[in-house]
Scaffold this motif. Structure first.
Motif, PDB file in Angstrom:
ATOM      1  N   CYS A 157       2.573   3.228   6.363  1.00 18.20           N
ATOM      2  CA  CYS A 157       2.377   2.091   7.257  1.00 18.20           C
ATOM      3  C   CYS A 157       0.932   1.614   7.205  1.00 18.20           C
ATOM      4  O   CYS A 157       0.660   0.412   7.101  1.00 18.20           O
ATOM      5  CB  CYS A 157       2.761   2.487   8.682  1.00 18.20           C
ATOM      6  SG  CYS A 157       2.757   1.137   9.861  1.00 18.20           S
ATOM      7  N   GLU A 158      -0.003   2.529   7.258  1.00 17.13           N
ATOM      8  CA  GLU A 158      -1.415   2.148   7.256  1.00 17.13           C
ATOM      9  C   GLU A 158      -1.847   1.582   5.907  1.00 17.13           C
ATOM     10  O   GLU A 158      -2.584   0.598   5.849  1.00 17.13           O
ATOM     11  CB  GLU A 158      -2.269   3.359   7.634  1.00 17.13           C
ATOM     12  CG  GLU A 158      -2.098   3.750   9.086  1.00 17.13           C
ATOM     13  CD  GLU A 158      -2.708   5.101   9.416  1.00 17.13           C
ATOM     14  OE1 GLU A 158      -2.660   5.480  10.587  1.00 17.13           O
ATOM     15  OE2 GLU A 158      -3.206   5.770   8.504  1.00 17.13           O
ATOM     16  N   LEU A 159      -1.388   2.189   4.831  1.00 15.03           N
ATOM     17  CA  LEU A 159      -1.767   1.683   3.512  1.00 15.03           C
ATOM     18  C   LEU A 159      -1.148   0.315   3.245  1.00 15.03           C
ATOM     19  O   LEU A 159      -1.810  -0.581   2.704  1.00 15.03           O
ATOM     20  CB  LEU A 159      -1.338   2.678   2.429  1.00 15.03           C
ATOM     21  CG  LEU A 159      -2.152   3.976   2.372  1.00 15.03           C
ATOM     22  CD1 LEU A 159      -1.518   4.955   1.390  1.00 15.03           C
ATOM     23  CD2 LEU A 159      -3.585   3.702   1.991  1.00 15.03           C
ATOM     24  N   SER A 160       0.107   0.140   3.636  1.00 19.06           N
ATOM     25  CA  SER A 160       0.724  -1.179   3.464  1.00 19.06           C
ATOM     26  C   SER A 160      -0.004  -2.216   4.307  1.00 19.06           C
ATOM     27  O   SER A 160      -0.197  -3.361   3.876  1.00 19.06           O
ATOM     28  CB  SER A 160       2.208  -1.134   3.855  1.00 19.06           C
ATOM     29  OG  SER A 160       2.950  -0.393   2.915  1.00 19.06           O
ATOM     30  N   GLY A 161      -0.419  -1.825   5.516  1.00 22.59           N
ATOM     31  CA  GLY A 161      -1.185  -2.742   6.351  1.00 22.59           C
ATOM     32  C   GLY A 161      -2.520  -3.095   5.736  1.00 22.59           C
ATOM     33  O   GLY A 161      -2.967  -4.251   5.802  1.00 22.59           O
ATOM     34  N   LEU A 162      -3.132  -2.110   5.105  1.00 22.72           N
ATOM     35  CA  LEU A 162      -4.419  -2.339   4.444  1.00 22.72           C
ATOM     36  C   LEU A 162      -4.272  -3.383   3.329  1.00 22.72           C
ATOM     37  O   LEU A 162      -5.027  -4.362   3.266  1.00 22.72           O
ATOM     38  CB  LEU A 162      -4.908  -1.008   3.883  1.00 22.72           C
ATOM     39  CG  LEU A 162      -6.251  -0.907   3.162  1.00 22.72           C
ATOM     40  CD1 LEU A 162      -6.745   0.542   3.240  1.00 22.72           C
ATOM     41  CD2 LEU A 162      -6.154  -1.292   1.714  1.00 22.72           C
ATOM     42  N   TRP A 163      -3.276  -3.183   2.464  1.00 25.51           N
ATOM     43  CA  TRP A 163      -3.123  -4.093   1.323  1.00 25.51           C
ATOM     44  C   TRP A 163      -2.520  -5.432   1.758  1.00 25.51           C
ATOM     45  O   TRP A 163      -2.802  -6.455   1.121  1.00 25.51           O
ATOM     46  CB  TRP A 163      -2.308  -3.419   0.231  1.00 25.51           C
ATOM     47  CG  TRP A 163      -3.106  -2.368  -0.486  1.00 25.51           C
ATOM     48  CD1 TRP A 163      -4.379  -2.493  -0.961  1.00 25.51           C
ATOM     49  CD2 TRP A 163      -2.712  -1.035  -0.793  1.00 25.51           C
ATOM     50  NE1 TRP A 163      -4.792  -1.326  -1.547  1.00 25.51           N
ATOM     51  CE2 TRP A 163      -3.796  -0.398  -1.464  1.00 25.51           C
ATOM     52  CE3 TRP A 163      -1.559  -0.281  -0.578  1.00 25.51           C
ATOM     53  CZ2 TRP A 163      -3.744   0.921  -1.917  1.00 25.51           C
ATOM     54  CZ3 TRP A 163      -1.498   1.029  -1.021  1.00 25.51           C
ATOM     55  CH2 TRP A 163      -2.589   1.614  -1.684  1.00 25.51           C
TER      56      TRP A 163
END
Length: 868
Positions: free
Chosen positions: A612-618
């Motif tokens: 969730c956090e990595l997808s939000g980052l990208w």
């Protein structure tokens, strides 16, 4: 949700129907119940060129009444039955010339005999063209049968909607994108039957199981069928013999089931009857039987009764257990049946089924099965399997508490095994690498005594990779994996360390070799197979750093094809696809895939550095590159953490996302500062490939200070990106327009279209300032083409159109005003005075011929309100 459903996927059928009516005067639309025959017929009537169109709906109740289907036209007929047919025809046609009134008969198989004779006369005497719909497998009146005999009238089959049609239809009705796994589930449940699909969508929206998350419609959980849908589907089952329904009930508890198992439980003749009625599909090659329509199973589970279903589950589980060999899939099916069957639960069966579910990447099911194994008295073995399943699915602290308790009473080899499992979960699921190292240290003596020291070293190498120590991680992992004494799970973590380390160091060749070794391990060691998706993430990130972008896209596509309809794996593969699209500058596609990932990953909040956090980052990065400031800020606020804790692995990615967000908000000086700061951090930790990406971003934002360092890095980092970034920075520092265009070519060659947009925009500005007007126009055209292809709307691209009249600082001040900041807030952001900000506004107005702050903003953003 839209109230009116559009007609999608029927262009060919519509064309054929219009042509057949014009040529032969009559046509029959055939197909299964609910596929959309009536909808196509309605559309033909609405689009027809005939002066009058009549719609006649035949019904089951009207079938027993003479002229029942034509009652509205037979009301004024006289008492003479011999004249009645002509009188009905006269009422239908009136005074219109022959063949000018189109008559549509829906469900013509339900016509009474007199109504059928009227319809046949319309066709035979060429009084009116007739369009009929007839359901497959239904007996038709003699007059209609005679009319259609020997192929005398064209028959057009209305097939179920394709998966692509279902996607287009649902996204139109829902007015937004539908998550791809949800599309597949709707297709699986309805098989393209438009009527079933419509009812199912209405039910699931009303129940809240089909809802929007992260801008994507997503369907969670199994459908709970409404009475209307049960009645709709159950009508085709209720008329069957009990022995045939027995076949459906077996498949309702286990679909598919082995052919030999079904023969033993229900009988071969009954299976044949079910197949003849189109209720089941028999795969003789695989030896399996499937329900022809998954909703048949839903209906029978709703109607059969709990006691019958529990007894059937026990019978089917026992029958599968008697087969000569057990595959992981069969083991999982037996475990699922045993969870809700009559009799005592076998804890060892449930535990083995949970391990098989882990191999098959069905992590939620693995948690359920292992929990049942613990509750059934499976002891420490079941508790360990349950802890592993919880860790894989994101169990967080609860999982660690279980493992800590087990570790406290363990010794020897068991102690080392639990320490390995606990350290892996602490590192990769909970984001606590230092705690994980302490756990490994506490079990080092036990690991050495039972031969698990190399496995511990392989895992420790992955911890070092996460802590930003790529060289040490590569060396330790290489040593640990040199022999054959490493357990498969630990070996996969060691391979992660190699892939991350080589990626950070810019050694793309060794990265590929290590990744290939990991995929081979996933194929040969089922217990490590679920880790191949995270391996794919590490590989794609490394390929992105090097500039091997098409390879990154291929990795993502391959892994997406391997993922099942399981929340965790789909969330990961959606993220991988989004990242590969972001790499190649396909920003619109990237945003959709990241939103899918966020929608699925929202179920797993316990992961510290999560999907969730990595997808939000990208997603923040992709939205910022597209110039969507508000959406980028919203995603950043909701999902993105700073990544400034002990985990170094994703820090440069996070700082670059923040840099792009500042750029989208117009603060290019802050964007440059964040990119340079990220580059310094990467250099500090010995991660040259990441340093290249950070310095490239700074150059895209307009920094001219990175050329010397990029020249050094270009000789150390392999792959096309480092050379392209150096060429870009060198040309920008020298204000060399043609050199910038050469950099555009380098970026395009390996696929980074967003960087190419910025370099082309910078070239246009430089060439214009040097009076090379034609070259500047050509460069601007290149920038616009690339922006259109990629969906990019970067601050550098937007600045291209107004650079001749506005200074860089003036553009920055206006952009910050566009984001809603006051003069005082702008001054604070730029560390200057309010008077200086006001001065920038005044000069900008003078240079652009504008009069107000809003007109300046419109000018900068290319708004139509900008003065000419």
């Amino acid at each position: 949700m839209a109230s009116a459903w559009p007609l999608i996927g029927r262009r060919h059928e519509l064309a054929l129907t219009h042509a057949a009516i014009a040529e032969s005067g009559a046509v029959v639309l055939t197909g299964a119940a609910g596929v959309g025959k009536s909808r196509v017929a309605r559309e033909v009537l609405e689009r027809s060129q005939y002066r009058i169109a009549r719609w006649i709906a035949a019904t089951q109740t009207g079938r027993s009444v003479p002229l029942g289907a034509l009652a509205q036209f037979a009301g004024d007929c006289g008492p003479d039955p011999l004249r009645r047919v002509q009188e009905v025809i006269d009422a239908l046609i009136g005074d219109e010339p022959p063949m000018t009134v189109l008559v549509c008969v829906d469900d013509a198989h339900l016509l009474d005999e007199q109504s059928a004779f009227v319809v046949s006369q319309l066709v035979e005497r060429r009084i009116a063209p007739v369009l009929m719909t007839i359901r497959d497998g239904e007996a038709v009146p003699d007059a209609i049968a005679s009319l259609c005999a020997d192929g005398r009238r064209p028959r057009i089959d209305i097939a179920p909607l394709t998966a692509g049609d279902v996607t287009a239809l649902l996204e139109s009705v829902l007015d937004g994108p539908l998550e791809s796994a949800s599309v597949q589930r709707f297709w699986s449940y309805t098989r393209g039957n438009a009527l079933h699909l419509r009812q199912l969508i209405a039910d699931e929206v009303a129940a809240g199981r089909l809802a929007q998350r992260s801008g994507v419609w997503i369907w969670d959980g199994a459908p709970r069928l409404s009475p209307s849908l049960v009645e709709l589907i159950g009508s085709s089952i209720g008329r069957l013999a009990e022995s045939v329904i027995d076949v459906i009930d077996v498949l309702a508890v286990c679909d598919p089931v082995e052919l030999t198992v079904l023969h033993g439980l229900a009988g071969a003749s009954e299976l044949g009857a079910a197949a003849e009625h189109g209720l089941v599909a028999v795969d003789q090659v695989a030896g399996l039987v499937h329900l022809a329509h998954p909703l048949f199973g839903e209906v029978r589970r709703d109607q059969a009764g709990t006691a019958r279903l529990r007894n059937l589950r026990r019978q089917v589980a026992d029958a599968i257990g008697m087969l000569p060999s057990q595959s992981p899939v069969q083991l999982v099916r037996r475990g699922v049946l045993a969870m809700d069957a009559d009799g005592n639960r076998d804890p060892e069966l449930l535990r083995s089924a949970a391990e098989a579910a882990l191999q098959l990447l069905d992590l939620d099911l693995a948690v359920q099965l292992s929990r049942c194994a613990v509750q059934a008295g499976g002891g420490r073995a079941a508790q360990l399997t349950h802890a592993l399943a919880l860790g894989m699915v994101g169990g967080g602290s609860g999982c660690d508490d279980m493992l800590a308790a087990l570790m406290a009473t363990a010794e020897g080899g068991e102690l080392a095994q639990i320490a390995l499992m606990r350290a892996a979960i602490l590192t990769w699921n909970m984001g606590k690498p230092h705690t994980a190292e302490a756990v490994l240290d506490s079990a080092s003596e036990a690991a050495a005594g039972c031969g698990l020291a190399p496995s511990c070293d392989a895992l420790r190498a992955s911890i070092w990779a996460q802590l930003g120590r790529p060289q040490a991680a590569v060396e330790l992992a290489g040593t640990a994996l040199a022999g054959n004494a490493v357990q498969p799970l630990a070996a996969m973590f060691g391979i992660w360390a190699l892939v991350i380390g080589h990626g950070d160091l810019g050694d793309v060749d060794h990265l590929r070799e290590a990744a290939a070794r990991g995929y081979d391990l996933a194929l040969s060691a089922p217990e490590a197979s679920q880790l191949r998706f995270s391996l794919g993430l590490m590989e794609i990130v490394g390929l992105r750093l090097a500039g091997a972008l098409e390879s990154a896209r291929s990795v993502a596509a391959r892994l997406r094809g391997q993922s099942q309809d399981v929340d965790v794996s789909h969330a990961v593969t959606a993220m991988l696809t989004g990242l590969s699209e972001l790499c190649c500058g396909d920003l619109i596609s990237a945003q959709r895939w990241f939103r899918e990932s966020l929608a699925r990953a929202a179920k797993f909040p316990d992961l510290s550095v999560s999907v969730c956090e990595l997808s939000g980052l990208w997603l923040t990065t992709a939205l910022a590159m597209s110039g969507n400031r508000a959406a980028a800020q919203d995603v950043y606020d909701q999902t993105l953490k700073t990544f400034d804790g002990e985990i170094v692995l994703w820090q440069s990615e996070a700082r670059l996302a923040q840099a792009w967000l500042h750029a989208a908000n117009g603060s290019t000086s802050l964007a440059v500062a964040f990119a340079i700061d990220a580059a310094r951090a990467a250099r500090k930790h010995g991660r040259p490939a990441r340093e290249v990406v950070c310095l490239q971003a700074a150059t895209q934002f307009g920094s001219t200070s990175s050329a010397d360092r990029l020249r050094e890095l270009s000789s150390a980092v392999r792959g096309p990106r480092a050379d392209a970034a150096y060429a870009h920075a060198r040309a920008l520092r020298k204000a060399d327009g043609h050199g910038l265009l050469a950099a555009v070519g380098r970026y395009e060659a390996f696929g980074d279209r967003v960087a190419a947009v910025d370099a082309a925009a910078q070239a246009a500005v430089v060439l214009d300032k040097r009076g090379q007007r034609e070259a500047s126009i050509a460069a601007a055209a290149t920038a616009r083409r690339l922006a259109t292809e990629s969906g990019a709307d970067t601050v550098t691209f937007r600045s291209m159109r107004c650079s001749a009249v506005l200074t860089r600082r003036q553009r920055e001040v206006i952009a910050l005003a566009a984001s809603g900041l006051s003069n005082r807030e702008i001054a604070d952001r730029l560390v200057t005075s309010v008077r200086t900000v006001e001065s920038h506004f005044l000069r900008a107005c003078r240079n652009t011929g504008t009069n107000t702050r809003d007109e300046l903003i419109a000018f900068l953003l290319g708004d139509d309100r900008a003065p000419s």
